[in-house]
Design a protein around this motif. Structure first.
Motif, PDB file in Angstrom:
ATOM      1  N   ASN A  28     -50.201 -54.562   1.941  1.00  0.00           N
ATOM      2  CA  ASN A  28     -49.015 -54.334   2.394  1.00  0.00           C
ATOM      3  C   ASN A  28     -48.852 -54.250   3.841  1.00  0.00           C
ATOM      4  N   GLY A  29     -50.038 -54.267   4.697  1.00  0.00           N
ATOM      5  CA  GLY A  29     -50.075 -54.120   5.884  1.00  0.00           C
ATOM      6  C   GLY A  29     -49.800 -55.647   6.578  1.00  0.00           C
ATOM      7  N   PRO A  30     -49.600 -55.632   7.812  1.00  0.00           N
ATOM      8  CA  PRO A  30     -49.889 -54.814   9.031  1.00  0.00           C
ATOM      9  C   PRO A  30     -48.735 -53.855   9.222  1.00  0.00           C
ATOM     10  N   CYS A  31     -48.737 -53.139  10.289  1.00  0.00           N
ATOM     11  CA  CYS A  31     -47.649 -52.398  10.641  1.00  0.00           C
ATOM     12  C   CYS A  31     -46.402 -53.339  10.731  1.00  0.00           C
ATOM     13  N   VAL A  32     -45.158 -52.613  10.249  1.00  0.00           N
ATOM     14  CA  VAL A  32     -43.991 -53.467  10.266  1.00  0.00           C
ATOM     15  C   VAL A  32     -43.565 -53.238  11.580  1.00  0.00           C
ATOM     16  N   HIS A  44     -42.571 -43.304   4.292  1.00  0.00           N
ATOM     17  CA  HIS A  44     -41.237 -43.079   3.553  1.00  0.00           C
ATOM     18  C   HIS A  44     -40.236 -43.706   4.376  1.00  0.00           C
ATOM     19  N   ILE A  45     -39.529 -44.852   3.907  1.00  0.00           N
ATOM     20  CA  ILE A  45     -38.351 -45.537   4.936  1.00  0.00           C
ATOM     21  C   ILE A  45     -37.327 -44.431   5.053  1.00  0.00           C
ATOM     22  N   ASN A  46     -36.861 -43.851   4.171  1.00  0.00           N
ATOM     23  CA  ASN A  46     -35.816 -42.856   3.804  1.00  0.00           C
ATOM     24  C   ASN A  46     -36.683 -41.542   3.395  1.00  0.00           C
ATOM     25  N   PRO A  47     -36.795 -40.755   4.591  1.00  0.00           N
ATOM     26  CA  PRO A  47     -37.468 -39.599   4.302  1.00  0.00           C
ATOM     27  C   PRO A  47     -36.812 -38.705   3.340  1.00  0.00           C
ATOM     28  N   LEU A  48     -35.442 -38.582   3.182  1.00  0.00           N
ATOM     29  CA  LEU A  48     -34.824 -37.930   2.052  1.00  0.00           C
ATOM     30  C   LEU A  48     -35.165 -38.303   0.645  1.00  0.00           C
ATOM     31  N   LEU A  67     -44.085 -45.701  -3.946  1.00  0.00           N
ATOM     32  CA  LEU A  67     -44.406 -46.841  -2.760  1.00  0.00           C
ATOM     33  C   LEU A  67     -43.552 -47.586  -2.631  1.00  0.00           C
ATOM     34  N   SER A  68     -42.463 -48.160  -3.491  1.00  0.00           N
ATOM     35  CA  SER A  68     -41.418 -49.228  -3.292  1.00  0.00           C
ATOM     36  C   SER A  68     -40.439 -48.394  -2.409  1.00  0.00           C
ATOM     37  N   LYS A  69     -40.521 -47.114  -1.812  1.00  0.00           N
ATOM     38  CA  LYS A  69     -39.676 -46.602  -0.847  1.00  0.00           C
ATOM     39  C   LYS A  69     -40.366 -46.505   0.404  1.00  0.00           C
ATOM     40  N   CYS A  70     -41.409 -47.083   0.390  1.00  0.00           N
ATOM     41  CA  CYS A  70     -42.504 -46.930   1.643  1.00  0.00           C
ATOM     42  C   CYS A  70     -42.612 -48.038   2.485  1.00  0.00           C
ATOM     43  N   VAL A  72     -45.646 -49.840   5.567  1.00  0.00           N
ATOM     44  CA  VAL A  72     -46.935 -49.609   6.559  1.00  0.00           C
ATOM     45  C   VAL A  72     -46.581 -49.462   7.917  1.00  0.00           C
ATOM     46  N   LEU A  73     -47.105 -48.336   8.440  1.00  0.00           N
ATOM     47  CA  LEU A  73     -46.721 -48.240  10.089  1.00  0.00           C
ATOM     48  C   LEU A  73     -48.116 -47.891  10.413  1.00  0.00           C
ATOM     49  N   CYS A  74     -48.560 -48.221  11.698  1.00  0.00           N
ATOM     50  CA  CYS A  74     -49.484 -47.723  12.427  1.00  0.00           C
ATOM     51  C   CYS A  74     -49.099 -46.144  12.846  1.00  0.00           C
ATOM     52  N   LYS A  75     -50.125 -45.275  13.124  1.00  0.00           N
ATOM     53  CA  LYS A  75     -49.984 -44.041  13.465  1.00  0.00           C
ATOM     54  C   LYS A  75     -49.271 -43.910  14.417  1.00  0.00           C
ATOM     55  N   PHE A  76     -49.364 -44.784  15.816  1.00  0.00           N
ATOM     56  CA  PHE A  76     -48.134 -44.620  16.711  1.00  0.00           C
ATOM     57  C   PHE A  76     -46.873 -44.656  16.334  1.00  0.00           C
ATOM     58  N   CYS A  77     -46.456 -45.775  15.691  1.00  0.00           N
ATOM     59  CA  CYS A  77     -45.202 -46.160  15.307  1.00  0.00           C
ATOM     60  C   CYS A  77     -44.771 -45.092  14.257  1.00  0.00           C
ATOM     61  N   HIS A  78     -45.554 -44.541  13.470  1.00  0.00           N
ATOM     62  CA  HIS A  78     -45.132 -43.492  12.517  1.00  0.00           C
ATOM     63  C   HIS A  78     -44.735 -42.286  13.017  1.00  0.00           C
ATOM     64  N   LEU A  79     -45.485 -42.050  14.333  1.00  0.00           N
ATOM     65  CA  LEU A  79     -45.169 -40.647  14.822  1.00  0.00           C
ATOM     66  C   LEU A  79     -43.902 -40.975  15.561  1.00  0.00           C
ATOM     67  N   GLU A  80     -43.477 -42.204  16.246  1.00  0.00           N
ATOM     68  CA  GLU A  80     -42.296 -42.527  16.989  1.00  0.00           C
ATOM     69  C   GLU A  80     -41.099 -42.499  15.755  1.00  0.00           C
ATOM     70  N   LYS A  81     -41.351 -43.191  14.738  1.00  0.00           N
ATOM     71  CA  LYS A  81     -40.392 -43.232  14.029  1.00  0.00           C
ATOM     72  C   LYS A  81     -39.908 -41.677  13.096  1.00  0.00           C
ATOM     73  N   THR A  82     -40.974 -40.837  12.979  1.00  0.00           N
ATOM     74  CA  THR A  82     -40.397 -39.652  12.586  1.00  0.00           C
ATOM     75  C   THR A  82     -40.177 -38.780  13.417  1.00  0.00           C
ATOM     76  N   TYR A  83     -40.357 -38.871  14.731  1.00  0.00           N
ATOM     77  CA  TYR A  83     -39.609 -38.118  15.853  1.00  0.00           C
ATOM     78  C   TYR A  83     -38.026 -38.730  15.706  1.00  0.00           C
ATOM     79  N   ASN A  84     -37.903 -40.037  15.471  1.00  0.00           N
ATOM     80  CA  ASN A  84     -36.577 -40.409  15.526  1.00  0.00           C
ATOM     81  C   ASN A  84     -35.823 -40.207  14.479  1.00  0.00           C
ATOM     82  N   ASP A  85     -36.232 -39.942  13.295  1.00  0.00           N
ATOM     83  CA  ASP A  85     -35.793 -39.714  12.125  1.00  0.00           C
ATOM     84  C   ASP A  85     -35.264 -38.216  12.080  1.00  0.00           C
ATOM     85  N   TRP A  86     -35.840 -37.201  12.689  1.00  0.00           N
ATOM     86  CA  TRP A  86     -35.469 -35.929  12.707  1.00  0.00           C
ATOM     87  C   TRP A  86     -35.221 -35.580  14.093  1.00  0.00           C
TER      88      TRP A  86
END
Length: 94
Positions: A28-32, A44-48, A67-70, A72-86
Motif C-alpha cells: 500500500n506504500g509509498p507515503c501518500v 488512520h485517515i480520520n482518527p475518530l 485498514l480500509s480506514k488507513c 500509508v505515511l512516512c514517519k515525518f508526514c505522520h507526525l505532521e498530520k497527527t499534529y494538524n489533526d489534534w
C-alpha cells in the motif's frame, strides 16, 4: 505442532506480526503525502473512526475492515498530520 517453549512461541508471533505489517505497507506504500518509502507507518485517515492500531493479529476480514480506514505515511508526514489533526486550531504551546 504447538510450541512447548513459550519464548519460542512469542518470538514466532512477533516475527509473524512484523511480516504481516511489512507486507501490507509494501503493498500500500509509498507515503501518500511525499512519496517516501522509508520509515513507513499506518495512519488512520480520520482518527475518530479508529478502533485500534493493534490489527496485525486480527482475522483477515476484521483487519482489512480496519485498514480500509488507513493510509500509508512516512514517519515525518505522520507526525505532521497527527499534529494538524489534534492541534491545528489551538495555539502552539511554545
Amino acid at each position: 505442532m504447538p510450541y512447548k517453549d513459550i519464548e519460542k512461541k512469542r518470538e514466532y508471533q512477533r516475527k509473524w506480526y512484523v511480516k504481516r505489517r511489512y507486507d501490507w505497507l509494501a503493498e500500500n506504500g509509498p507515503c501518500v503525502m511525499c512519496g517516501s518509502t522509508i520509515q513507513l507507518e499506518v495512519d488512520h485517515i480520520n482518527p475518530l473512526e479508529k478502533v485500534s492500531h493493534k490489527v496485525w493479529s486480527w482475522t483477515k476480514v476484521k483487519r482489512e475492515e480496519e485498514l480500509s480506514k488507513c493510509q500509508v505515511l512516512c514517519k515525518f508526514c505522520h507526525l505532521e498530520k497527527t499534529y494538524n489533526d489534534w492541534y491545528a486550531n489551538e495555539p502552539v504551546p511554545f
